[in-house]
Design an enzyme around this catalytic site. Structure first.
Site, PDB file in Angstrom:
ATOM      1  N   SER A  44      -5.366 -27.328  17.003  1.00 56.96           N
ATOM      2  CA  SER A  44      -6.778 -26.992  17.057  1.00 56.96           C
ATOM      3  C   SER A  44      -7.512 -28.201  17.623  1.00 56.96           C
ATOM      4  CB  SER A  44      -7.276 -26.666  15.654  1.00 56.96           C
ATOM      5  OG  SER A  44      -8.640 -26.993  15.566  1.00 56.96           O
ATOM      6  N   LYS A  45      -8.368 -27.949  18.602  1.00 52.31           N
ATOM      7  CA  LYS A  45      -9.097 -29.062  19.213  1.00 52.31           C
ATOM      8  C   LYS A  45     -10.001 -29.755  18.200  1.00 52.31           C
ATOM      9  CE  LYS A  45      -8.857 -27.710  24.006  1.00 52.31           C
ATOM     10  NZ  LYS A  45      -9.498 -27.314  25.243  1.00 52.31           N
TER      11      LYS A  45
END
Ligand code: GLU
Length: 513
Positions: free
Chosen positions: A253-254
Protein backbone atom coordinates in the site's frame (compact mmCIF):
# COMPACT_ATOMS: atom_id res chain seq x y z
CA UNK A 1 12.02 -7.60 -34.05
CA UNK A 2 13.10 -4.22 -35.17
CA UNK A 3 9.88 -2.34 -34.89
CA UNK A 4 9.97 -2.74 -31.17
CA UNK A 5 8.52 0.37 -29.60
CA UNK A 6 7.63 0.30 -25.94
CA UNK A 7 6.58 2.93 -23.49
CA UNK A 8 6.47 3.76 -19.83
CA UNK A 9 3.44 5.93 -19.22
CA UNK A 10 3.44 7.37 -15.72
CA UNK A 11 0.67 9.53 -14.37
CA UNK A 12 2.24 12.40 -12.44
CA UNK A 13 0.39 11.65 -9.23
CA UNK A 14 3.39 11.47 -6.91
CA UNK A 15 6.93 10.23 -6.52
CA UNK A 16 8.36 7.39 -8.60
CA UNK A 17 7.19 4.21 -6.90
CA UNK A 18 9.37 1.13 -7.07
CA UNK A 19 6.57 -0.62 -9.00
CA UNK A 20 6.68 2.14 -11.61
CA UNK A 21 10.47 2.05 -11.69
CA UNK A 22 10.34 -1.71 -12.29
CA UNK A 23 7.88 -1.20 -15.18
CA UNK A 24 10.10 1.50 -16.67
CA UNK A 25 13.16 -0.70 -16.30
CA UNK A 26 11.58 -3.75 -17.95
CA UNK A 27 10.42 -1.60 -20.87
CA UNK A 28 13.87 -0.09 -21.16
CA UNK A 29 15.60 -3.49 -21.05
CA UNK A 30 13.24 -4.89 -23.67
CA UNK A 31 13.75 -1.92 -26.00
CA UNK A 32 17.52 -1.94 -25.68
CA UNK A 33 17.72 -5.69 -26.05
CA UNK A 34 15.84 -5.56 -29.35
CA UNK A 35 17.31 -2.34 -30.66
CA UNK A 36 13.88 -0.73 -30.40
CA UNK A 37 12.66 2.58 -29.04
CA UNK A 38 11.81 3.38 -25.43
CA UNK A 39 9.25 6.12 -24.98
CA UNK A 40 8.28 7.91 -21.79
CA UNK A 41 4.82 9.36 -22.11
CA UNK A 42 3.08 11.39 -19.45
CA UNK A 43 -0.57 10.49 -18.80
CA UNK A 44 -1.73 13.59 -17.02
CA UNK A 45 -5.41 13.91 -17.88
CA UNK A 46 -6.65 13.07 -14.40
CA UNK A 47 -6.43 16.59 -13.01
CA UNK A 48 -7.80 15.55 -9.62
CA UNK A 49 -4.84 13.30 -8.91
CA UNK A 50 -2.28 15.61 -10.46
CA UNK A 51 0.68 16.52 -8.24
CA UNK A 52 2.72 19.59 -9.12
CA UNK A 53 6.35 18.75 -9.85
CA UNK A 54 5.74 15.01 -9.99
CA UNK A 55 6.43 14.79 -13.71
CA UNK A 56 9.90 16.34 -13.53
CA UNK A 57 10.65 14.39 -10.40
CA UNK A 58 9.77 11.07 -12.03
CA UNK A 59 12.02 11.73 -15.00
CA UNK A 60 14.81 12.83 -12.69
CA UNK A 61 14.63 9.57 -10.71
CA UNK A 62 14.59 7.50 -13.93
CA UNK A 63 17.69 9.35 -15.10
CA UNK A 64 19.35 8.74 -11.77
CA UNK A 65 18.67 5.03 -12.18
CA UNK A 66 20.66 5.24 -15.40
CA UNK A 67 17.77 4.85 -17.83
CA UNK A 68 17.59 6.85 -21.02
CA UNK A 69 14.76 7.22 -23.52
CA UNK A 70 14.38 7.96 -27.16
CA UNK A 71 11.16 9.95 -27.17
CA UNK A 72 9.53 11.99 -24.45
CA UNK A 73 8.50 15.42 -23.25
CA UNK A 74 12.12 16.48 -22.83
CA UNK A 75 13.79 14.99 -25.91
CA UNK A 76 10.83 15.25 -28.28
CA UNK A 77 10.31 12.71 -31.05
CA UNK A 78 8.26 12.10 -34.19
CA UNK A 79 5.04 11.02 -32.43
CA UNK A 80 4.59 13.86 -29.97
CA UNK A 81 3.36 15.63 -28.08
CA UNK A 82 4.21 13.15 -25.33
CA UNK A 83 2.10 14.76 -22.64
CA UNK A 84 -1.54 13.64 -22.77
CA UNK A 85 -2.86 17.05 -21.71
CA UNK A 86 -1.38 18.46 -24.95
CA UNK A 87 -3.18 15.85 -27.06
CA UNK A 88 -6.77 16.81 -26.26
CA UNK A 89 -7.59 17.78 -29.86
CA UNK A 90 -6.33 14.37 -31.01
CA UNK A 91 -8.64 12.57 -28.56
CA UNK A 92 -11.54 14.82 -29.56
CA UNK A 93 -11.09 14.04 -33.24
CA UNK A 94 -10.98 10.34 -32.49
CA UNK A 95 -14.13 10.52 -30.40
CA UNK A 96 -15.92 12.24 -33.28
CA UNK A 97 -15.10 9.31 -35.50
CA UNK A 98 -16.66 6.79 -33.11
CA UNK A 99 -19.72 9.02 -32.60
CA UNK A 100 -20.25 9.33 -36.35
CA UNK A 101 -20.09 5.59 -36.76
CA UNK A 102 -22.44 5.14 -33.78
CA UNK A 103 -19.87 2.94 -32.03
CA UNK A 104 -20.01 5.40 -29.17
CA UNK A 105 -22.81 7.63 -27.97
CA UNK A 106 -23.22 10.76 -25.89
CA UNK A 107 -24.45 10.11 -22.38
CA UNK A 108 -26.40 12.93 -20.74
CA UNK A 109 -26.91 11.24 -17.38
CA UNK A 110 -25.69 13.45 -14.58
CA UNK A 111 -23.40 12.30 -11.81
CA UNK A 112 -26.05 12.39 -9.09
CA UNK A 113 -28.42 10.14 -11.05
CA UNK A 114 -25.61 7.73 -11.93
CA UNK A 115 -24.46 7.57 -8.33
CA UNK A 116 -28.00 6.94 -7.07
CA UNK A 117 -28.37 4.05 -9.52
CA UNK A 118 -25.01 2.63 -8.53
CA UNK A 119 -25.99 2.82 -4.88
CA UNK A 120 -29.29 1.04 -5.58
CA UNK A 121 -27.43 -1.74 -7.43
CA UNK A 122 -25.02 -2.14 -4.55
CA UNK A 123 -27.85 -2.39 -2.06
CA UNK A 124 -29.40 -5.17 -4.18
CA UNK A 125 -26.02 -6.90 -3.96
CA UNK A 126 -25.28 -6.35 -7.66
CA UNK A 127 -22.19 -5.01 -9.33
CA UNK A 128 -23.10 -1.49 -10.46
CA UNK A 129 -23.06 -1.06 -14.23
CA UNK A 130 -24.42 1.59 -16.54
CA UNK A 131 -28.05 0.80 -17.37
CA UNK A 132 -27.88 2.02 -20.96
CA UNK A 133 -30.40 4.86 -20.62
CA UNK A 134 -28.64 7.03 -23.21
CA UNK A 135 -27.74 4.07 -25.44
CA UNK A 136 -31.45 3.78 -26.20
CA UNK A 137 -32.04 7.40 -27.23
CA UNK A 138 -33.21 7.76 -30.80
CA UNK A 139 -30.89 9.59 -33.22
CA UNK A 140 -33.36 12.44 -33.23
CA UNK A 141 -33.44 12.78 -29.45
CA UNK A 142 -29.68 12.64 -29.36
CA UNK A 143 -29.28 15.34 -31.99
CA UNK A 144 -31.71 17.60 -30.23
CA UNK A 145 -30.02 17.30 -26.88
CA UNK A 146 -26.59 17.81 -28.41
CA UNK A 147 -27.85 20.86 -30.29
CA UNK A 148 -29.17 22.36 -27.07
CA UNK A 149 -25.66 22.15 -25.67
CA UNK A 150 -26.56 19.72 -22.89
CA UNK A 151 -23.41 18.52 -21.10
CA UNK A 152 -22.53 14.94 -21.88
CA UNK A 153 -19.91 12.26 -21.60
CA UNK A 154 -19.21 9.76 -24.37
CA UNK A 155 -19.60 6.02 -23.86
CA UNK A 156 -18.52 3.07 -25.95
CA UNK A 157 -21.18 0.63 -27.13
CA UNK A 158 -19.99 -2.61 -25.62
CA UNK A 159 -21.29 -5.79 -27.27
CA UNK A 160 -23.68 -7.69 -25.01
CA UNK A 161 -22.14 -11.13 -24.97
CA UNK A 162 -18.78 -11.63 -26.49
CA UNK A 163 -15.59 -13.38 -25.60
CA UNK A 164 -12.57 -11.07 -25.44
CA UNK A 165 -9.39 -13.11 -25.50
CA UNK A 166 -5.77 -12.22 -25.91
CA UNK A 167 -2.49 -13.92 -25.44
CA UNK A 168 -0.47 -12.20 -22.74
CA UNK A 169 3.27 -12.65 -23.14
CA UNK A 170 3.60 -13.34 -19.44
CA UNK A 171 0.29 -14.85 -18.42
CA UNK A 172 -0.61 -16.75 -21.58
CA UNK A 173 -4.22 -16.93 -22.78
CA UNK A 174 -6.44 -14.47 -20.93
CA UNK A 175 -10.20 -14.43 -21.48
CA UNK A 176 -12.81 -11.89 -20.44
CA UNK A 177 -16.53 -11.67 -21.22
CA UNK A 178 -17.97 -8.45 -22.51
CA UNK A 179 -21.07 -9.23 -20.43
CA UNK A 180 -19.01 -8.32 -17.38
CA UNK A 181 -18.37 -4.84 -18.77
CA UNK A 182 -20.75 -1.98 -19.18
CA UNK A 183 -20.74 0.83 -21.74
CA UNK A 184 -17.78 2.56 -20.19
CA UNK A 185 -16.89 6.22 -20.53
CA UNK A 186 -14.35 7.26 -23.16
CA UNK A 187 -14.62 10.97 -22.62
CA UNK A 188 -15.86 12.73 -19.54
CA UNK A 189 -18.28 15.63 -19.43
CA UNK A 190 -15.40 18.07 -19.07
CA UNK A 191 -13.94 16.88 -22.38
CA UNK A 192 -11.11 14.94 -20.77
CA UNK A 193 -10.48 11.46 -22.14
CA UNK A 194 -10.50 8.53 -19.73
CA UNK A 195 -7.37 6.47 -19.31
CA UNK A 196 -8.81 3.43 -21.13
CA UNK A 197 -9.54 5.55 -24.18
CA UNK A 198 -6.48 7.82 -24.31
CA UNK A 199 -4.08 4.96 -23.74
CA UNK A 200 -5.37 3.18 -26.85
CA UNK A 201 -5.26 6.26 -29.07
CA UNK A 202 -1.75 7.06 -27.86
CA UNK A 203 -0.39 3.53 -28.09
CA UNK A 204 -1.79 3.24 -31.59
CA UNK A 205 -0.61 6.60 -32.88
CA UNK A 206 2.79 6.16 -31.26
CA UNK A 207 3.06 2.75 -32.93
CA UNK A 208 3.65 0.94 -29.67
CA UNK A 209 4.45 -2.72 -30.37
CA UNK A 210 4.42 -4.09 -26.83
CA UNK A 211 2.57 -2.84 -23.79
CA UNK A 212 4.57 -3.92 -20.77
CA UNK A 213 2.94 -2.81 -17.53
CA UNK A 214 1.84 -3.89 -14.08
CA UNK A 215 -0.69 -6.61 -13.47
CA UNK A 216 -3.12 -4.09 -11.97
CA UNK A 217 -3.88 -3.11 -15.57
CA UNK A 218 -4.82 -6.62 -16.69
CA UNK A 219 -8.51 -5.96 -16.04
CA UNK A 220 -8.31 -2.77 -18.14
CA UNK A 221 -7.07 -4.70 -21.15
CA UNK A 222 -10.46 -6.03 -22.38
CA UNK A 223 -11.83 -2.48 -22.40
CA UNK A 224 -8.83 -1.31 -24.36
CA UNK A 225 -9.19 -4.21 -26.80
CA UNK A 226 -12.78 -3.15 -27.44
CA UNK A 227 -11.55 0.33 -28.32
CA UNK A 228 -8.96 -1.14 -30.71
CA UNK A 229 -11.73 -3.19 -32.24
CA UNK A 230 -14.01 -0.18 -32.66
CA UNK A 231 -11.32 1.55 -34.72
CA UNK A 232 -10.30 -1.59 -36.54
CA UNK A 233 -6.75 -1.21 -35.26
CA UNK A 234 -4.40 -4.10 -34.55
CA UNK A 235 -3.64 -4.09 -30.84
CA UNK A 236 -0.07 -4.32 -29.59
CA UNK A 237 1.18 -7.36 -27.68
CA UNK A 238 0.60 -7.23 -23.95
CA UNK A 239 2.85 -8.33 -21.11
CA UNK A 240 1.55 -7.86 -17.59
CA UNK A 241 4.23 -7.89 -14.92
CA UNK A 242 3.51 -9.70 -11.65
CA UNK A 243 2.49 -7.84 -8.53
CA UNK A 244 5.11 -6.78 -6.03
CA UNK A 245 4.25 -7.86 -2.50
CA UNK A 246 5.70 -6.62 0.76
CA UNK A 247 7.66 -8.89 3.09
CA UNK A 248 4.45 -10.05 4.75
CA UNK A 249 3.35 -11.13 1.25
CA UNK A 250 0.57 -8.60 1.13
CA UNK A 251 -0.19 -6.18 -1.61
CA UNK A 252 1.88 -3.05 -1.06
CA UNK A 253 0.00 0.00 0.00
CA UNK A 254 1.44 3.36 -0.97
CA UNK A 255 0.21 4.61 2.37
CA UNK A 256 2.31 2.11 4.34
CA UNK A 257 4.91 4.36 5.92
CA UNK A 258 6.88 1.54 7.51
CA UNK A 259 8.23 0.59 4.10
CA UNK A 260 10.30 2.80 1.83
CA UNK A 261 8.60 2.39 -1.55
CA UNK A 262 9.76 5.33 -3.56
CA UNK A 263 12.98 5.50 -5.52
CA UNK A 264 13.97 8.77 -3.93
CA UNK A 265 13.72 7.21 -0.47
CA UNK A 266 16.30 4.60 -1.40
CA UNK A 267 18.40 7.29 -2.98
CA UNK A 268 18.25 9.21 0.29
CA UNK A 269 19.37 6.12 2.19
CA UNK A 270 22.46 6.09 0.02
CA UNK A 271 21.47 3.08 -2.08
CA UNK A 272 23.42 3.12 -5.33
CA UNK A 273 21.45 3.32 -8.58
CA UNK A 274 23.23 0.26 -9.99
CA UNK A 275 22.17 -1.73 -6.91
CA UNK A 276 18.57 -0.59 -7.12
CA UNK A 277 18.41 -1.35 -10.85
CA UNK A 278 19.84 -4.80 -10.27
CA UNK A 279 17.37 -5.43 -7.48
CA UNK A 280 14.36 -4.16 -9.48
CA UNK A 281 15.34 -6.32 -12.45
CA UNK A 282 14.97 -9.42 -10.30
CA UNK A 283 11.49 -8.45 -9.10
CA UNK A 284 9.58 -10.83 -11.31
CA UNK A 285 12.30 -11.67 -13.78
CA UNK A 286 15.10 -14.22 -13.46
CA UNK A 287 18.10 -14.86 -15.67
CA UNK A 288 19.02 -18.38 -16.73
CA UNK A 289 22.15 -18.58 -14.68
CA UNK A 290 22.20 -18.73 -10.90
CA UNK A 291 23.74 -15.37 -10.35
CA UNK A 292 22.30 -12.26 -8.84
CA UNK A 293 24.62 -9.40 -9.61
CA UNK A 294 24.25 -7.82 -13.03
CA UNK A 295 25.19 -4.49 -14.51
CA UNK A 296 22.71 -2.68 -16.71
CA UNK A 297 24.43 -3.84 -19.96
CA UNK A 298 24.43 -7.41 -18.65
CA UNK A 299 20.73 -7.14 -17.86
CA UNK A 300 20.00 -5.84 -21.37
CA UNK A 301 21.84 -8.77 -22.85
CA UNK A 302 19.89 -11.32 -20.81
CA UNK A 303 16.44 -9.82 -20.54
CA UNK A 304 13.48 -11.61 -22.06
CA UNK A 305 9.75 -11.52 -21.38
CA UNK A 306 9.67 -15.32 -21.45
CA UNK A 307 11.53 -15.32 -18.17
CA UNK A 308 9.12 -12.97 -16.44
CA UNK A 309 7.21 -14.85 -13.79
CA UNK A 310 3.46 -15.04 -13.37
CA UNK A 311 3.66 -15.30 -9.61
CA UNK A 312 4.07 -12.23 -7.45
CA UNK A 313 7.50 -10.94 -6.54
CA UNK A 314 8.38 -10.19 -2.93
CA UNK A 315 10.12 -6.96 -2.09
CA UNK A 316 12.88 -8.22 0.19
CA UNK A 317 14.73 -5.35 1.82
CA UNK A 318 17.43 -7.58 3.25
CA UNK A 319 18.29 -8.63 -0.27
CA UNK A 320 18.43 -5.04 -1.48
CA UNK A 321 20.69 -4.20 1.44
CA UNK A 322 22.97 -7.09 0.58
CA UNK A 323 23.10 -6.09 -3.06
CA UNK A 324 23.90 -2.53 -2.19
CA UNK A 325 26.68 -3.76 0.05
CA UNK A 326 28.09 -5.71 -2.88
CA UNK A 327 28.05 -2.59 -5.05
CA UNK A 328 29.66 -0.52 -2.32
CA UNK A 329 32.73 -2.73 -2.68
CA UNK A 330 33.41 -1.17 -6.05
CA UNK A 331 33.29 2.37 -4.66
CA UNK A 332 36.09 4.32 -3.01
CA UNK A 333 35.79 5.27 0.64
CA UNK A 334 35.67 8.88 -0.50
CA UNK A 335 32.57 8.07 -2.60
CA UNK A 336 30.92 6.28 0.30
CA UNK A 337 31.78 9.18 2.60
CA UNK A 338 30.01 11.53 0.20
CA UNK A 339 26.92 9.31 0.39
CA UNK A 340 27.14 9.15 4.17
CA UNK A 341 27.78 12.87 4.70
CA UNK A 342 24.12 14.00 4.76
CA UNK A 343 23.43 11.46 7.50
CA UNK A 344 26.43 12.55 9.53
CA UNK A 345 25.30 16.15 9.13
CA UNK A 346 21.82 15.27 10.33
CA UNK A 347 23.34 13.51 13.35
CA UNK A 348 25.15 16.74 14.15
CA UNK A 349 28.59 15.17 13.72
CA UNK A 350 29.82 17.20 10.79
CA UNK A 351 28.96 20.58 9.27
CA UNK A 352 27.47 20.54 5.79
CA UNK A 353 30.73 21.81 4.36
CA UNK A 354 33.42 20.25 6.52
CA UNK A 355 36.96 21.63 6.51
CA UNK A 356 39.68 19.51 4.99
CA UNK A 357 40.85 17.87 8.25
CA UNK A 358 37.30 17.02 9.39
CA UNK A 359 36.52 15.58 5.97
CA UNK A 360 39.74 13.51 5.89
CA UNK A 361 38.95 12.09 9.28
CA UNK A 362 35.41 11.24 8.18
CA UNK A 363 36.72 9.49 5.06
CA UNK A 364 39.13 7.52 7.27
CA UNK A 365 36.26 6.56 9.60
CA UNK A 366 34.18 5.42 6.62
CA UNK A 367 37.16 3.50 5.31
CA UNK A 368 37.37 1.65 8.62
CA UNK A 369 33.68 0.80 9.01
CA UNK A 370 32.64 0.47 5.36
CA UNK A 371 32.27 -3.30 5.64
CA UNK A 372 29.40 -2.77 8.07
CA UNK A 373 27.40 -0.52 5.75
CA UNK A 374 24.36 -1.89 3.92
CA UNK A 375 23.19 1.64 3.23
CA UNK A 376 24.96 4.93 3.80
CA UNK A 377 22.48 5.79 6.53
CA UNK A 378 23.88 2.96 8.60
CA UNK A 379 26.89 5.20 9.16
CA UNK A 380 24.84 6.47 12.10
CA UNK A 381 25.38 3.18 13.94
CA UNK A 382 28.71 2.23 12.44
CA UNK A 383 30.50 5.50 13.17
CA UNK A 384 28.78 6.51 16.39
CA UNK A 385 31.80 5.27 18.34
CA UNK A 386 33.86 8.01 16.73
CA UNK A 387 31.46 10.91 17.04
CA UNK A 388 29.57 10.28 20.24
CA UNK A 389 30.21 12.62 23.17
CA UNK A 390 32.83 11.03 25.43
CA UNK A 391 30.29 11.10 28.23
CA UNK A 392 27.87 8.94 26.28
CA UNK A 393 30.29 6.23 25.29
CA UNK A 394 30.24 3.79 28.15
CA UNK A 395 27.14 2.57 29.91
CA UNK A 396 28.31 -0.20 32.23
CA UNK A 397 24.77 -1.20 33.07
CA UNK A 398 23.80 -1.60 29.40
CA UNK A 399 26.69 -3.90 28.50
CA UNK A 400 26.04 -7.55 27.86
CA UNK A 401 26.66 -9.63 30.97
CA UNK A 402 29.86 -11.16 29.69
CA UNK A 403 31.43 -7.89 28.66
CA UNK A 404 30.35 -6.27 31.91
CA UNK A 405 31.86 -8.91 34.16
CA UNK A 406 35.11 -8.69 32.23
CA UNK A 407 35.20 -4.93 32.49
CA UNK A 408 34.45 -4.68 36.20
CA UNK A 409 37.17 -7.15 37.12
CA UNK A 410 40.05 -5.43 38.99
CA UNK A 411 42.47 -6.69 36.28
CA UNK A 412 40.64 -4.61 33.70
CA UNK A 413 40.94 -1.49 35.77
CA UNK A 414 44.64 -2.21 36.09
CA UNK A 415 44.89 -2.46 32.31
CA UNK A 416 43.06 0.82 31.81
CA UNK A 417 45.16 2.76 34.26
CA UNK A 418 48.32 1.24 32.85
CA UNK A 419 47.20 2.33 29.39
CA UNK A 420 46.62 5.89 30.56
CA UNK A 421 50.03 5.93 32.25
CA UNK A 422 51.69 4.56 29.11
CA UNK A 423 50.04 7.30 27.08
CA UNK A 424 51.25 9.96 29.49
CA UNK A 425 54.74 8.50 29.43
CA UNK A 426 54.67 8.71 25.64
CA UNK A 427 54.16 12.43 26.15
CA UNK A 428 52.27 15.07 24.22
CA UNK A 429 48.89 14.66 22.59
CA UNK A 430 50.13 14.65 19.03
CA UNK A 431 48.75 12.09 16.64
CA UNK A 432 48.33 8.38 16.92
CA UNK A 433 49.25 5.99 14.18
CA UNK A 434 48.30 2.31 14.54
CA UNK A 435 51.94 1.46 15.38
CA UNK A 436 51.82 3.86 18.35
CA UNK A 437 48.77 2.03 19.62
CA UNK A 438 50.46 -1.32 19.26
CA UNK A 439 53.48 0.00 21.18
CA UNK A 440 51.19 1.15 23.99
CA UNK A 441 49.64 -2.29 24.25
CA UNK A 442 53.12 -3.81 24.44
CA UNK A 443 53.92 -1.56 27.37
CA UNK A 444 50.65 -2.34 29.15
CA UNK A 445 51.14 -6.02 28.60
CA UNK A 446 54.63 -5.84 30.11
CA UNK A 447 53.35 -3.92 33.10
CA UNK A 448 50.17 -5.89 33.88
CA UNK A 449 50.97 -9.32 32.53
CA UNK A 450 47.57 -9.35 30.76
CA UNK A 451 47.30 -10.50 27.17
CA UNK A 452 44.77 -11.29 24.47
CA UNK A 453 41.16 -10.58 25.30
CA UNK A 454 41.96 -9.53 28.87
CA UNK A 455 44.31 -6.91 27.47
CA UNK A 456 42.34 -5.58 24.51
CA UNK A 457 38.72 -5.86 25.59
CA UNK A 458 38.80 -3.40 28.50
CA UNK A 459 40.37 -0.77 26.26
CA UNK A 460 37.90 -1.44 23.45
CA UNK A 461 34.93 -1.21 25.85
CA UNK A 462 36.23 1.92 27.53
CA UNK A 463 37.10 3.69 24.29
CA UNK A 464 34.08 2.70 22.20
CA UNK A 465 31.45 1.37 24.62
CA UNK A 466 31.17 -1.68 22.38
CA UNK A 467 32.44 -5.22 22.64
CA UNK A 468 32.81 -5.57 18.88
CA UNK A 469 34.11 -3.35 16.16
CA UNK A 470 36.79 -2.85 13.56
CA UNK A 471 40.52 -3.30 14.21
CA UNK A 472 41.35 -1.77 17.56
CA UNK A 473 44.64 -0.12 16.60
CA UNK A 474 43.03 1.71 13.70
CA UNK A 475 39.99 2.55 15.80
CA UNK A 476 42.07 4.10 18.56
CA UNK A 477 44.32 5.93 16.17
CA UNK A 478 41.28 7.45 14.48
CA UNK A 479 39.80 8.45 17.81
CA UNK A 480 43.09 10.16 18.54
CA UNK A 481 45.05 10.25 21.80
CA UNK A 482 43.13 13.08 23.48
CA UNK A 483 39.75 11.41 23.06
CA UNK A 484 41.06 7.97 23.98
CA UNK A 485 42.62 9.29 27.16
CA UNK A 486 39.46 11.13 28.17
CA UNK A 487 37.32 8.07 27.56
CA UNK A 488 39.63 5.77 29.50
CA UNK A 489 39.73 8.12 32.46
CA UNK A 490 35.94 8.45 32.34
CA UNK A 491 35.63 4.65 32.24
CA UNK A 492 37.85 4.32 35.29
CA UNK A 493 35.70 6.80 37.17
CA UNK A 494 32.54 4.99 36.15
CA UNK A 495 33.91 1.62 37.15
CA UNK A 496 34.92 3.05 40.48
CA UNK A 497 31.42 4.41 40.96
CA UNK A 498 29.79 1.22 39.79
CA UNK A 499 31.83 -0.93 42.18
CA UNK A 500 31.05 1.47 44.98
CA UNK A 501 27.31 1.20 44.26
CA UNK A 502 27.50 -2.56 44.10
CA UNK A 503 29.35 -2.56 47.39
CA UNK A 504 26.71 -0.35 49.03
CA UNK A 505 24.01 -2.56 47.63
CA UNK A 506 25.54 -5.70 49.12
CA UNK A 507 26.11 -3.85 52.34
CA UNK A 508 22.45 -2.92 52.59
CA UNK A 509 21.40 -6.43 51.82
CA UNK A 510 23.68 -7.77 54.54
CA UNK A 511 22.12 -5.38 57.01
CA UNK A 512 18.66 -6.48 56.02
CA UNK A 513 19.61 -10.13 56.37
N1 GLU B 1 -0.76 5.88 -16.56
C1 GLU B 1 -0.91 4.50 -16.27
C2 GLU B 1 -0.31 4.22 -14.91
O1 GLU B 1 0.39 5.07 -14.39
C3 GLU B 1 -0.23 3.69 -17.34
C4 GLU B 1 -0.86 2.37 -17.58
C5 GLU B 1 -0.35 1.71 -18.84
O2 GLU B 1 0.85 1.48 -18.92
O3 GLU B 1 -1.16 1.45 -19.71
O4 GLU B 1 -0.53 3.22 -14.32
Amino acid sequence: MNDVRVRYAPSPTGHLHIGGARTALFNYLFARKHGGAFIVRIEDTDRKRHVEGAEGDQLEQLRWLGLSWDESIDVGGPYGPYRASERLSIYRAHIEELLERDLAYPCFCDDATLEAKREAARSRGEVPRYDGTCARLTPKERRARLASGEPHAVRLRVPAEERIAFSDLVRGEVVFRSADLDDFVLMKQDGMPTYNFAVVVDDHLMRISHVIRGEEHLSNTPKQLLVYRAYGWTPPSFAHLPLILNEARQKMSKRDETLEQFVEQYRALGVLPEALVNFLALLGWAPEEERELFTLPELIERFSLERVSKSPAVFDRAKLRWMNQMYYKARSSEDLARLALPHAVRAGWLPEVPDEATWRRFVAVVDLVRGELGTAREIIDAAARFYRQDDDVLDVQALEAEARSLLIAPESRAVLSAFVRAMDARGGEGEFVPEDVRALFQAVRAETGQKGRALFMPVRLAATGEAHGPELDRTLSLLGPARVRRRLVLALERLEQWTQNQYNETDRENHRA
